[in-house]
Scaffold this active site. Structure first.
Site, PDB file in Angstrom:
ATOM      1  N   ASN A 165       0.835  -1.242  -0.081  1.00 40.88           N
ATOM      2  CA  ASN A 165       0.052  -0.020  -0.121  1.00 40.88           C
ATOM      3  C   ASN A 165       0.773   1.213  -0.023  1.00 40.88           C
ATOM      4  OD1 ASN A 165      -2.842   1.249   0.520  1.00 40.88           O
ATOM      5  ND2 ASN A 165      -1.577   2.231   2.264  1.00 40.88           N
ATOM      6  N   GLU A 166       0.564   2.035  -0.964  1.00 39.80           N
ATOM      7  CA  GLU A 166       1.475   3.391  -1.118  1.00 39.80           C
ATOM      8  C   GLU A 166       2.994   3.332  -0.710  1.00 39.80           C
ATOM      9  OE1 GLU A 166      -2.365   6.525   0.027  1.00 39.80           O
ATOM     10  OE2 GLU A 166      -0.928   5.872   1.426  1.00 39.80           O
ATOM     11  N   TRP A 224      -5.297  14.987   7.908  1.00 43.05           N
ATOM     12  CA  TRP A 224      -3.771  15.034   7.903  1.00 43.05           C
ATOM     13  C   TRP A 224      -3.379  16.584   7.446  1.00 43.05           C
ATOM     14  CZ3 TRP A 224      -3.475  15.432   2.666  1.00 43.05           C
ATOM     15  CH2 TRP A 224      -3.984  15.003   1.862  1.00 43.05           C
ATOM     16  N   GLU A 255      -8.200   5.060  -3.817  1.00 38.42           N
ATOM     17  CA  GLU A 255      -8.883   5.879  -2.691  1.00 38.42           C
ATOM     18  C   GLU A 255      -9.092   7.256  -3.061  1.00 38.42           C
ATOM     19  OE1 GLU A 255      -6.005   5.808   0.657  1.00 38.42           O
ATOM     20  OE2 GLU A 255      -5.604   3.788   0.373  1.00 38.42           O
ATOM     21  N   GLU A 313      -6.286   7.456  12.188  1.00 42.59           N
ATOM     22  CA  GLU A 313      -7.064   7.981  11.199  1.00 42.59           C
ATOM     23  C   GLU A 313      -8.508   7.986  11.631  1.00 42.59           C
ATOM     24  OE1 GLU A 313      -4.713   7.421   7.151  1.00 42.59           O
ATOM     25  OE2 GLU A 313      -5.590   5.661   8.019  1.00 42.59           O
ATOM     26  N   LYS A 314      -9.005   8.135  12.990  1.00 44.75           N
ATOM     27  CA  LYS A 314     -10.320   8.029  13.319  1.00 44.75           C
ATOM     28  C   LYS A 314     -11.037   9.431  13.032  1.00 44.75           C
ATOM     29  CE  LYS A 314      -9.006   9.905  17.923  1.00 44.75           C
ATOM     30  NZ  LYS A 314      -7.581   9.440  17.636  1.00 44.75           N
ATOM     31  N   PHE A 315     -10.469  10.384  12.529  1.00 50.45           N
ATOM     32  CA  PHE A 315     -11.108  11.663  11.929  1.00 50.45           C
ATOM     33  C   PHE A 315     -11.167  11.609  10.573  1.00 50.45           C
ATOM     34  CE2 PHE A 315      -9.903  13.071  16.299  1.00 50.45           C
ATOM     35  CZ  PHE A 315     -11.191  13.394  16.876  1.00 50.45           C
ATOM     36  N   HIS A 316     -10.450  10.407   9.967  1.00 52.40           N
ATOM     37  CA  HIS A 316     -10.489  10.616   8.360  1.00 52.40           C
ATOM     38  C   HIS A 316     -12.019   9.924   7.922  1.00 52.40           C
ATOM     39  CE1 HIS A 316      -9.837   9.279   4.150  1.00 52.40           C
ATOM     40  NE2 HIS A 316      -8.805   9.702   4.416  1.00 52.40           N
TER      41      HIS A 316
END
Length: 659
Positions: A156-157, A317, A309, A357-360
């Protein structure tokens, strides 16, 4: 000759893949059944599974826990949802770093990058590669014949670099293959400067922390090496899954305009080219940034590609993370489809409640199925299903190519350059934006590609060019093509050795430059006035040849009376960067003379028109209401409405018109 590899068409079969990364290990298993219900409601037909699951699949060395994944794969297949199965190797479990610290990368200062995040692996570590191959082998063997499997997603990435001792040993091997012996290395790196001559391979290191400026070609080669080592990691895992599933396509996801990978070379190793794309909703140029990445990805793919994605709403971020306003997610998703995407996917399906990443945002946000994000996702899923049969597999080629090369980018970015304000990616964006604002469709191409099909080729900046690339550009113009080049092009060769005369002699002859005396970079806020426009960022002290035409001349200052824009036949050279409107107008005028123009004439400023096959996408990036004139009658695939003569688009409106 090897058999042709399956592409995205082997997976889509008349559908647009719609879904996203699914990380069910974050949730109680009872939630999975609610997930598949909501997926069906939203029109999801594909999810990516296992990207960050290594510690769940292998909690201790050699132990395999596949039971949960067996149940998940069966559940998804039972509900008609295909699986893009990922190898989990981008996030090694903590035990690997604890037991084998040599698998952890080191930065240029020698500091270890520890576990606790992700991508904490050394691309050169034999131990990491062995463990990555083992989990990939077992994963591929177990699910090779599972009916839910549609596509492989490797890692991934890819974005790690390593300056450690094992990477240093591999770097030496790589350099031997590139330069042959130490004499070849010393010549390529110009080590006569600053007493850097190497007499033993043991002295050769990655460009670690130094007292002052590092050797620019050493840095350039290290960037090439890093891209190649990561590519070796990818191809090693790819070859394992191909052996088990020869009919299943393989991909890995690029990051948009990422400096760390030579994506032209990487794309040649992928069955499906995919990218992650996150324009900022607050950015007034967000739509153009998306268009640039989509144009580049389509060009790398040579056909349909995968949007692996995007965000359903906010990311987490940036310094300030605003949500997408109503309608923008739909508009930008349709923009990707217009530019060739046959897959529209997200990170991630269900928004995390814990972790970094809970706010993504997710397709199912913290507000759940009643939240705006999920409602919009569901409407988009229904629209994509409606248009898919007439969209998928179609491809269009533009008349204009924008040239881009990662090696030129890397070479131009050295810390000892004339102006830190001059940035390859910024210039690429600026020139593409000018073409986009002029409603001119563009592909991207490598400077060594066959350019014969294009009426016009644009070079925002290619600081370093190989001899083959130079000959390709000269031959393109000789064969009747129109070439437009920005400043600082052809200055250096592939080893960042400055060409004699400050610019390749073949290019100077092509553009009508007799002598390039000096480069004159401009300060922030400083302009170079010409008789046609105000230049920014850069200027040059040039004498022209008698046959060259000065299309713009500097007025005032130290360069008064000298040419700012030169033309010789069909070859144009801009020694400064025109202000945005002037660059747009100049490129539009040159395009007209080259025999090409906008996709649709008379477009309002905020409306983008894109052709995919014989379909016409109209995308309104404004917040008001506009009327677009479209000759003839067309059926809107999104609504079924037949439009004759005009199409009215509201805020973030879109239409997909069939003849």
């Amino acid at each position: 000759m090897s058999a042709p590899r399956p592409g995205l068409g082997a997976v889509t079969r008349g559908r647009i893949l719609f879904g996203g990364d699914y990380n069910p290990e974050q949730w109680p298993e009872v939630t999975w059944h609610d997930d598949v219900r909501l997926m069906r409601d939203a029109g999801v037909n594909s999810v990516t599974v296992g990207v960050f699951s290594w510690s769940r699949l292998e909690p201790r060395p050699g132990v395999r826990e596949f039971g949960w994944l067996d149940r998940l794969m069966d559940l998804l297949h039972e509900h008609g949802i295909g699986v893009v199965l990922a190898t989990p190797t981008s996030a090694p479990p903590p035990w690997l770093g604890r037991l084998h610290p040599e698998t952890l990368p080191r930065d240029a200062d020698g500091r270890v990058e520890w576990w606790g995040g992700r991508q904490h692996f050394s691309h050169s570590s034999a131990v990491y590669r062995r463990h990555a191959a083992a989990i990939t082998e077992d994963l591929a063997a177990r699910y090779a014949h599972h009916p839910a499997l549609t596509l492989w997603h490797i890692n991934n990435e890819y974005c790690t670099a390593d300056w450690g001792d094992e990477a240093a040993a591999r770097f030496r091997d790589w350099l031997r293959a590139r330069h042959g012996d130490l004499a070849g290395l010393n010549s390529a790196w110009g080590t006569a400067f600053w007493s850097q001559g190497y007499g033993d391979w043991a002295e050769v290191l990655p460009p670690r922390h130094a007292h002052y400026l590092k050797n620019p070609t050493q840095v350039l080669d290290f960037k090439r090496f890093t891209s190649d080592m990561l590519l070796e990691c990818y191809t090693a895992e790819r070859d394992i899954v191909r052996r088990h599933t020869p009919g299943v396509p393989v991909t890995t996801n690029f990051m948009p305009l990422w400096a760390g990978q030579d994506a032209w070379r990487w794309a040649e190793e992928e069955d499906v080219v995919s990218v992650d794309l996150y324009p900022d909703p607050r950015d007034p140029h967000g739509a153009q940034h998306g268009a640039l990445v989509q144009d580049m990805t389509r060009s790398q793919a040579g056909g349909p590609w995968m949007l692996m994605e995007q965000a359903a709403s906010a990311v987490n971020w940036r310094p300030v993370n605003r949500p997408k306003p109503p309608g923008l997610n739909r508009l930008w998703s349709l923009q990707a489809v217009a530019r060739g995407a046959d897959a529209v996917c997200y990170f991630q399906w269900r928004q995390s409640r814990q972790g970094a990443e809970k706010f993504h945002s997710g397709m199912v946000g913290h507000a759940g199925e009643h939240g705006r994000a999920f409602r919009e996702v569901g409407r988009l899923g229904a629209e994509l299903a409606r248009i898919a049969p007439e969209v998928t597999g179609r491809h269009s080629r533009a008349d204009i190519a924008v040239l881009h090369d990662w090696h030129a980018w890397w070479a131009s970015a050295h810390e000892g350059r004339l102006s830190t304000r001059v940035d390859h990616a910024d210039l690429l964006t600026t020139w593409h934006r000018a073409l986009w604002r002029a409603h001119l469709a563009t592909d991207f191409a490598h400077p060594e590609h066959d350019l014969g099909a294009y009426r016009m080729v644009v070079v925002p900046q290619l600081y370093a060019l190989t001899d083959r690339a130079v000959e390709n550009l000269v031959g393109y113009v000789r064969d009747g093509g129109t070439l437009v080049s920005g400043f600082l092009t052809g200055v250096a060769d592939q080893d960042d050795r400055i060409r004699e005369g400050g610019m390749d002699a073949r290019l100077r002859a092509l553009f009508g430059i007799r002598t390039l005396h000096e480069w004159w970079p401009l300060e922030t806020g400083e302009t170079a006035t010409t008789d046609a426009f105000d230049g920014t960022l850069w200027s040059e002290e040039i004498d022209k040849t008698p046959d060259a035409v000065a299309e713009a001349v500097y007025r005032g200052g130290d360069l008064d009376g000298l040419p700012a824009v030169l033309r010789t036949g069909r070859a144009w050279y801009l020694s400064t960067l025109p202000a945005p409107d002037a660059l747009r107008d100049l490129l539009a005028s040159i395009a007209r003379d080259a025999g090409t123009g906008p996709v649709l004439a008379g477009l309002p400023a905020d409306v983008e028109a894109v052709r995919r096959g014989d379909l016409l996408f109209l995308l309104h990036h404004g917040r008001g209401t506009v009327t677009v004139e479209v000759p003839g009658s067309h059926r809107d695939l999104l609504t079924g409405t037949v439009h004759t003569g005009t199409v009215v688009l509201g805020r973030y409106g879109a239409a997909v018109l069939a003849p």
